[in-house]
Scaffold this active site. Structure first.
Site, mmCIF file in Angstrom:
data_model
loop_
_atom_site.group_PDB
_atom_site.id
_atom_site.type_symbol
_atom_site.label_atom_id
_atom_site.label_comp_id
_atom_site.label_asym_id
_atom_site.label_seq_id
_atom_site.Cartn_x
_atom_site.Cartn_y
_atom_site.Cartn_z
ATOM 1 N N CYS A 116 0.873 -1.434 -0.031
ATOM 2 C CA CYS A 116 -0.026 -0.080 -0.162
ATOM 3 C C CYS A 116 0.842 1.239 0.029
ATOM 4 O O CYS A 116 0.463 2.173 -0.160
ATOM 5 C CB CYS A 116 -0.929 -0.002 1.209
ATOM 6 S SG CYS A 116 -2.081 -1.320 1.212
ATOM 7 N N HIS A 145 -3.446 6.715 2.764
ATOM 8 C CA HIS A 145 -3.975 5.331 1.969
ATOM 9 C C HIS A 145 -5.188 5.103 2.616
ATOM 10 O O HIS A 145 -5.477 5.157 3.651
ATOM 11 C CB HIS A 145 -2.764 4.446 2.155
ATOM 12 C CG HIS A 145 -3.442 2.923 2.227
ATOM 13 N ND1 HIS A 145 -3.956 2.608 1.015
ATOM 14 C CD2 HIS A 145 -3.399 1.855 2.992
ATOM 15 C CE1 HIS A 145 -4.303 1.176 1.163
ATOM 16 N NE2 HIS A 145 -3.901 0.884 2.358
ATOM 17 N N ASN A 150 -10.259 -0.787 -0.021
ATOM 18 C CA ASN A 150 -8.629 -0.903 0.095
ATOM 19 C C ASN A 150 -7.993 -1.281 -1.296
ATOM 20 O O ASN A 150 -8.308 -2.670 -1.434
ATOM 21 C CB ASN A 150 -8.433 -1.490 1.274
ATOM 22 C CG ASN A 150 -6.939 -1.469 1.373
ATOM 23 O OD1 ASN A 150 -6.094 -1.352 0.526
ATOM 24 N ND2 ASN A 150 -6.238 -1.823 2.400
#
Length: 344
Positions: free
Chosen positions: A123, A269, A300
Site C-alpha cells: 500500500c 492510503h 482498500n
C-alpha cells in the site's frame, strides 16, 4: 589517472503533471460480502467505513485497468505516450513472476523503449514510485515518468475470512511526473519495519501452494486447498497505522517546510476510515483541509488507493490544481512513504 564523471543534468525539481484512474464497472455492496461471512452491514461500516467496493470482471485484467489509467494520466499531463521515459508500476497482484507487467504496459501504450519495472511495496507502493520518479528526473535519466498503482485484490481475497473479506477492491491509478521550475514534490519520508512483516502477508507461499499438500495448507469446506490470499492481524495493523503513521506524516510536513495550516488536501492510503479520522485528529488538521475518504465506495485498493482518491477529488472539485497535498501510504512489509506534493 581517475576519470571525472560529469555531474547529472536533470531538472532540479519535479512535479505531478497529470493523473488518471480506472474503477471496474461492477460495484459490490456489503450485502454481497455478507453471503460468505457472519457479520452485518453495520459492523463492516463501523469497523472500516466501507459501504461498497469495485471488483474487476474477467475482461478487466490488471493490464487493461492499468492501460486505462495510464492513458488518462498521459493525456491529462499534455504529453504523448512516446515521450514517457520510464514506466513504474506498483502491484502485488500481477501473478506472472517475470517479465514485469510494466514492460507490457510500456509497449502497449506506445512508450517505445522506455525503462520499465514493477515494484512490490504494498500500500506504500505509489509513494515509493513517486520517490523513484523524482530521483530519475533529478539525475537526468528521464524527463517524464509514469507511476501507476494497480491491483486486482479480489483475486487475493478469502471471502470466508471475516477479518479481510470486506476490505479489498480493484482498480488502477496513475500519474505522470515531469520536470518543474520550482519545488512541487517535497522530500520523501519512507522506510520499513521488517520485524512486523508477518502481520500482513500472503496466506501461502507460491511454492507451498504448488506442492498442494492438504495436510499442510488451508482448505475450504469441501476439503479443497484454498488459493493464496492476503491475511492480516487487524488490531496490530490498526494500532501501528494510527500511532506510527501520523508521526511519519508529520515528518513529511516538516521535511517540506509545510505546516498543517498550509495544507489544502490530505490524501492518506484508503485502508480504513477510522485510521484516516484518527490521523486527521492527531495531525490537528484545520477544517479547511479536504480529506480523501474514497475508501467508503472504493474499498482498500492498496497501491492504487492514493492516485484513485487524488483523481476523484480533482474531478469532483474537492481539490483543485495547484493545491498543496500531503500523501501517505502504509502497508505490508510493514512499509511506508509520505510526501507533500502540489496537485496537477
Amino acid at each position: 589517472m581517475t576519470a571525472k564523471i560529469k555531474p547529472p543534468k536533470g531538472s532540479p525539481y519535479a512535479r505531478i503533471l497529470g493523473v488518471g484512474g480506472y474503477r471496474p464497472t461492477r460495484v459490490v455492496p456489503n450485502e454481497e460480502i455478507l453471503k460468505h461471512i457472519d457479520s452485518s452491514d453495520e459492523w463492516i461500516r463501523s469497523r472500516s467505513g466501507i459501504a461498497t467496493r469495485h471488483w474487476a470482471g474477467p475482461e478487466e485484467t490488471l493490464a487493461e485497468m492499468t492501460l486505462e489509467a495510464a492513458g488518462k494520466a498521459v493525456a491529462d499531463a499534455g504529453i504523448t505516450a512516446d515521450q514517457v521515459d520510464a514506466v513504474i508500476i506498483s502491484t502485488v497482484s500481477h501473478f506472472k513472476q517475470t517479465p514485469s507487467i510494466a514492460t507490457e504496459i510500456s509497449d502497449r501504450m506506445g512508450a517505445g523503449k522506455a525503462a520499465a519495472f514493477d515494484i512490490n511495496a504494498g500500500c506504500a507502493g505509489f509513494g515509493y514510485g513517486l520517490t523513484q520518479a523524482k530521483g530519475l528526473i533529478a539525475e537526468g535519466s528521464a524527463t517524464y515518468v509514469l507511476v501507476v498503482g494497480a491491483e486486482r485484490l479480489s483475486d487475493l481475497t478469502d471471502l470466508t475470512d471475516r477479518s479481510t473479506a470486506f476490505l479489498f477492491g480493484d482498480g488502477a491509478g496513475a500519474v505522470v511526473v515531469g520536470p518543474s521550475e520550482e519545488p512541487a514534490m517535497g522530500p520523501s519520508v519512507w522506510g520499513s519495519e521488517g520485524d512486523k512483516a508477518d502481520v500482513i502477508s500472503q496466506t501461502v507461499a507460491w511454492d507451498e501452494f504448488r506442492i498442494g499438500d492438504v495436510s499442510q495448507l488451508p482448505v475450504d469446506a469441501d476439503g479443497e486447498v484454498k488459493f493464496p490470499a492476503i491475511r492480516q492481524e487487524g488490531q496490530t495493523v490498526f494500532r501501528w497505522a494510527v500511532f506510527e503513521m501520523a508521526k511519519v506524516a508529520q515528518e513529511a510536513l516538516d521535511a517540506a517546510g509545510v505546516s498543517p495550516e498550509d495544507l489544502d488536501v490530505f490524501i492518506p492510503h484508503q485502508a480504513n476510515m477510522r485510521i484516516i479520522d484518527s490521523m486527521v485528529k492527531t495531525l490537528k488538521l484545520p477544517e479547511h483541509v479536504a480529506v480523501a475518504r474514497d475508501v467508503e465506495t472504493t474499498g482498500n485498493t492498496s497501491a492504487a488507493s492514493i492516485p484513485l482518491a487524488m483523481e476523484r477529488m480533482l474531478a469532483t472539485g474537492e481539490a483543485k490544481s495547484g493545491d498543496t497535498a500531503l500523501v501517505i501510504g502504509f502497508g505490508a512489509g510493514l512499509v511506508y512513504a509520505a510526501m507533500v506534493v502540489t496537485l496537477p
